[in-house]
Design a protein around this motif. Structure first.
Motif, short mmCIF file in Angstrom:
data_model
loop_
_atom_site.label_atom_id
_atom_site.label_comp_id
_atom_site.label_asym_id
_atom_site.label_seq_id
_atom_site.Cartn_x
_atom_site.Cartn_y
_atom_site.Cartn_z
N HIS A 1 10.81 -26.15 -11.84
CA HIS A 1 10.88 -26.00 -13.29
C HIS A 1 11.28 -27.33 -13.94
N GLN A 2 10.92 -27.48 -15.20
CA GLN A 2 11.34 -28.65 -15.98
C GLN A 2 12.54 -28.26 -16.84
N ILE A 3 13.55 -29.11 -16.82
CA ILE A 3 14.78 -28.84 -17.57
C ILE A 3 14.99 -29.94 -18.60
N THR A 4 15.27 -29.53 -19.82
CA THR A 4 15.59 -30.50 -20.87
C THR A 4 16.85 -30.04 -21.60
N PHE A 5 17.53 -30.97 -22.25
CA PHE A 5 18.77 -30.64 -22.94
C PHE A 5 18.66 -30.92 -24.44
N ASP A 6 17.43 -30.93 -24.94
CA ASP A 6 17.21 -31.08 -26.37
C ASP A 6 15.96 -30.29 -26.74
N LEU A 7 15.61 -30.31 -28.03
CA LEU A 7 14.45 -29.57 -28.52
C LEU A 7 13.38 -30.51 -29.04
N VAL A 8 13.20 -31.63 -28.33
CA VAL A 8 12.21 -32.63 -28.73
C VAL A 8 10.80 -32.21 -28.33
N ASP A 9 10.62 -31.74 -27.09
CA ASP A 9 9.29 -31.35 -26.61
C ASP A 9 8.76 -30.15 -27.38
N ARG A 10 7.47 -30.13 -27.57
CA ARG A 10 6.85 -29.06 -28.35
C ARG A 10 6.38 -27.89 -27.49
N ASP A 11 6.49 -28.02 -26.17
CA ASP A 11 5.96 -26.99 -25.27
C ASP A 11 7.06 -26.31 -24.47
N ILE A 12 8.23 -26.15 -25.04
CA ILE A 12 9.33 -25.47 -24.36
C ILE A 12 9.02 -23.98 -24.24
N ASP A 13 9.16 -23.45 -23.04
CA ASP A 13 8.89 -22.03 -22.81
C ASP A 13 10.08 -21.15 -23.17
N LEU A 14 11.27 -21.67 -22.89
CA LEU A 14 12.45 -20.83 -23.06
C LEU A 14 13.67 -21.67 -23.44
N ILE A 15 14.41 -21.23 -24.42
CA ILE A 15 15.66 -21.88 -24.83
C ILE A 15 16.82 -21.02 -24.33
N LEU A 16 17.76 -21.65 -23.64
CA LEU A 16 18.92 -20.94 -23.15
C LEU A 16 20.15 -21.38 -23.94
N ILE A 17 20.75 -20.44 -24.68
CA ILE A 17 21.97 -20.71 -25.45
C ILE A 17 23.17 -20.43 -24.55
#
Length: 359
Positions: free
Chosen positions: A33-49
């Motif tokens: 899986h790809q993990i990011t820590f911001d909301l820059v990418d436009r193709d995020i599948d899921l946001i974990l709060i």
């Protein structure tokens, strides 16, 4: 799958949330899986709060950023809210409100205990799941643990990152006083690992500064018995780490501790831990034998999270059809208030303005 996690980890001794994210990221990368820590990418599948308090430096985005992303960038992104906090655990006044407000965006809510699910910390009309915490067995295992032989002094240990008094310091103080009595002075030892409340001092207890990872696991393994007296504990990691290191546990009947510790030690109510301690001394071997069955490790935990994420993605269309970010005027008004509270840039602006006025 591309996952955005609203928490920045630290490479040091920290709280349970930090350990959870570290385990999830590690396993997520192993699974491809790809993990990011911001909301820059436009193709995020899921946001974990992870934490609603976006004013903290280790929280990279909050309600405002999520709202903007869902409405302006990618409406197909799913949102999962992991709830691991509450006002009840530290007698705060705002956490439950923040949790309910940020939960407004959640397509699915994950609780780290059944006990948390009974509290007023979420919007009750979305999907829910309970996934118990688990610690990393690479660091927390009983490979080097030597059971108590009933000849040497019984070594008791506990550890907490937080210095809050509700972590059980009423009981830890009583145990410390017990060490000064003729009846117990040569029978037991007590070690506290972690931070202490301001002005709090032990008399006979050994105090060790916070440790993490392998160093913490090695230290825990030097003891025979774990103690947790935490009040209204949502779940935590401390007792899990102690049990995985091979230590039977004496635990307070409060919060989620019974969910995690039942069958692997002896419980006590209020502050009356001495009967449990005496029973443990008498039946130590019985509880020690059960430890190898303890299930709550990080692999089990992260597998359950990724299984949930895959399930949500597979049912994305039906979930999105039910999503309604304008459920009621009251909710929208409340959430708008939270937007103002959560915009870090606004907070920073006012901080700068105040400094200019003062200096």
């Amino acid at each position: 799958m591309k996952i955005a996690i609203g928490y920045k980890t630290k490479n040091s001794s920290w709280g349970g949330g930090n350990q959870f994210v570290s385990s999830l990221v590690s396993e997520g990368l192993k699974k491809g899986h790809q993990i990011t820590f911001d909301l820059v990418d436009r193709d995020i599948d899921l946001i974990l709060i992870i934490d609603p308090r976006s004013y903290n430096d280790d929280i990279p985005f909050g309600s405002y950023e999520i709202f903007r992303y869902l409405f302006c960038v990618n409406k197909n992104t799913l949102v999962v809210h992991r709830i691991n906090e509450c006002d009840e655990r530290k007698k705060t006044k705002h956490i439950n409100l923040f949790l309910r407000l940020v939960n407004y965006f959640a397509d699915c809510t994950v609780f780290i205990s059944e006990w948390l699910k009974t509290l007023n910390v979420y919007q009750r009309d979305n999907l829910t799941r309970v996934i118990l915490n688990g610690a990393n067995e690479e660091y927390f295992n009983d490979n080097n643990h030597k059971p108590w032989d009933k000849k040497e002094t019984l070594k008791i240990v506990t550890h907490h990152w937080s210095p809050n008094l509700m972590k059980g310091f009423d009981v830890y103080k009583d145990l410390d006083d017990l060490l000064c009595t003729d009846e117990w002075i040569n029978k037991i030892e007590f070690t506290y690992i972690g931070n202490l409340p301001n002005g709090f001092k032990f008399k006979k207890t050994k105090h060790i500064k916070p440790k993490a990872g392998e160093a913490l696991g090695n230290e825990l393994s030097k003891h025979h018995l774990y103690l947790s007296a935490s009040i209204n504990e949502p779940a935590g990691m401390h007792h899990i780490e102690g049990i995985l290191c091979g230590l039977p546990i004496i635990y307070r009947e409060s919060g989620a501790l019974p969910e995690y510790c039942n069958g692997f030690g002896i419980s006590f109510k209020n502050k009356d831990f001495i009967p449990a301690l005496k029973e443990m001394i008498f039946n130590y071997e019985k509880y020690k034998k059960n430890i190898y069955k303890y299930p709550n490790n990080s692999i089990k935990m992260t597998n359950e999270y990724f299984s949930l994420f895959n399930e949500l993605i597979s049912n994305r269309d039906s979930i999105l059809k039910k999503r309604n970010l304008f459920r009621s005027p009251l909710t929208l008004i409340n959430n708008s208030i939270f937007f103002i509270l959560s915009i870090k840039n606004v907070v920073k602006y006012f901080n700068k303005l105040i400094r200019r006025l003062i200096f």
